[in-house]
Design a protein around this motif. Structure first.
Motif, short mmCIF file in Angstrom:
data_model
loop_
_atom_site.label_atom_id
_atom_site.label_comp_id
_atom_site.label_asym_id
_atom_site.label_seq_id
_atom_site.Cartn_x
_atom_site.Cartn_y
_atom_site.Cartn_z
N THR A 1 79.01 -113.95 51.69
CA THR A 1 78.03 -113.02 52.25
C THR A 1 77.31 -113.71 53.39
O THR A 1 76.89 -114.87 53.26
CB THR A 1 77.02 -112.57 51.17
N GLN B 1 71.50 -113.56 45.68
CA GLN B 1 72.77 -113.78 44.98
C GLN B 1 72.38 -114.24 43.58
O GLN B 1 71.96 -115.37 43.38
CB GLN B 1 73.60 -114.84 45.71
N ILE C 1 75.01 -109.33 44.47
CA ILE C 1 74.17 -109.25 45.66
C ILE C 1 73.20 -108.08 45.50
O ILE C 1 73.58 -106.99 45.09
CB ILE C 1 75.02 -109.05 46.93
#
Length: 343
Positions: free
Chosen positions: A51, A203, A182
């Motif tokens: 991410t 996270q 997430i």
């Protein structure tokens, strides 16, 4: 996706925002110029990914942004931490990934940055890459993530709504006995006479007993099977704001971000790597410290909601060896919130 598979965010369940309103997309991307992208890997043996939180204004014309770091517990592999803390400066996007892939991801991020226009003569650069351990659901020792996944996460980074749950760096994480992942949220808050946005992206991969809006949601009571086991027991938090705060003030925001983990039930176990990075895209004179309390409050609210969203939006994932991390049952969550008068 069928109606039965549809996941809901905290706001969708009717839980209020608290003292400060949510942003338009209720995401870290509500902060102007902040983009998010994911690269996700789901196979029978891999649930993992990258991410990227990308401040679009970083580049040849603006080499760094003011930033701060808070270490709740340092059992982690946060690449770039010491320079971030020492200089209060963020020089690259913030990437999140799996524990044993963090070094390959950092090298790929460094290569990406050195290839950008204006960086041809750069000889020092501090890539920032955080991680949590997705080994319960993924063959983590294979270290499957690298240049192609970093490139994909950066290339897909965009504004607007952010994909949450079992995506990107959250594809294989576990939180509070359920499937984690997430999550993101935002708040608008006054700082002095001006209004600013603070957004958070998390996270989640940590242990404890889940609490939503102050209502306990124990996994051993809500989950349809055995609670999922958290491996590595960590959490990464990224906070962005357009308030013109400096690095020292952002470190204070980052500490409040870590505090918010307790609001959702984290037990802060000894092996947990809990980190918060806060950065500002704003410009101008930093406000007086006396004006910061609303920003601190908004940070904690945004982080707490982002943590809850990371669980509410996650989907059940299974590893070929039999490990299962189940999505939290939304009907049970709604029933408990109603019974407690939270919605």
């Amino acid at each position: 996706m069928t109606a039965a598979d549809t996941r809901l965010r905290l706001a969708d369940l009717g839980v209020g925002a608290g003292a400060f309103p949510r942003g338009g997309d209720n995401a870290i991307t509500d902060v102007p110029g902040v983009l998010v992208g994911h690269a996700t890997v789901h196979t029978d043996r891999l649930h993992t990914g990258v991410t990227a939180v990308v401040p679009a204004m970083l580049g040849a014309e603006r080499r760094w942004l003011p930033a701060g770091l808070a270490v709740g517990n340092g059992f982690g592999k946060l690449v770039g931490a010491t320079q971030l803390q020492e200089l209060g400066a963020l020089e690259t996007p913030v990437l999140l990934t799996s524990t044993l892939s963090v070094y390959r991801v950092a090298d790929a991020l460094l290569g990406h940055m050195l290839a950008q226009p204006g960086y041809e003569r750069t000889t020092t650069l501090n890539p920032v890459v955080g991680e949590t351990n997705d080994g319960f659901l993924s063959d983590i020792r294979s270290r499957p993530l690298g240049e192609e996944h970093v490139a994909a996460a950066l290339a897909t980074a965009s504004s607007g709504a952010v994909a949450e749950g079992s995506v990107g760096a959250g594809a294989g994480t576990v939180a509070l006995g359920f499937k984690g992942g997430i999550g993101t949220a935002s708040r608008a808050a006054p700082v002095g006479e001006d209004a600013y946005t603070v957004g958070a992206l998390v996270q989640s991969n940590f242990s404890g007993t889940l609490s939503i809006a102050g209502v306990p949601m124990p996994a051993d009571e809500l989950a349809p099977g055995p609670p999922a086991e958290t491996v590595g027991n960590s959490c990464m938090i990224v906070v962005a704001t357009d308030a013109p705060v400096d690095g020292r003030q952002l470190a204070r925001c980052a500490r409040r971000a870590v505090f918010a983990m307790r609001g959702v039930g984290s037990d802060f176990a000894q092996g947990s790597g809990d980190y918060a990075i806060a950065f500002s895209v704003g410009s101008g004179m930093p406000p007086a410290d006396a004006a910061l309390s609303p920003l601190f409050h908004a940070t904690m609210d945004a982080v707490e909601e982002a943590l809850v969203n990371s669980i509410l939006m996650a989907t059940t994932q299974t590893h070929a060896d039999g490990n299962i991390a189940r999505a939290i049952p939304l009907d049970a969550v709604r029933a408990r919130l109603k019974a407690a008068g939270a919605i």
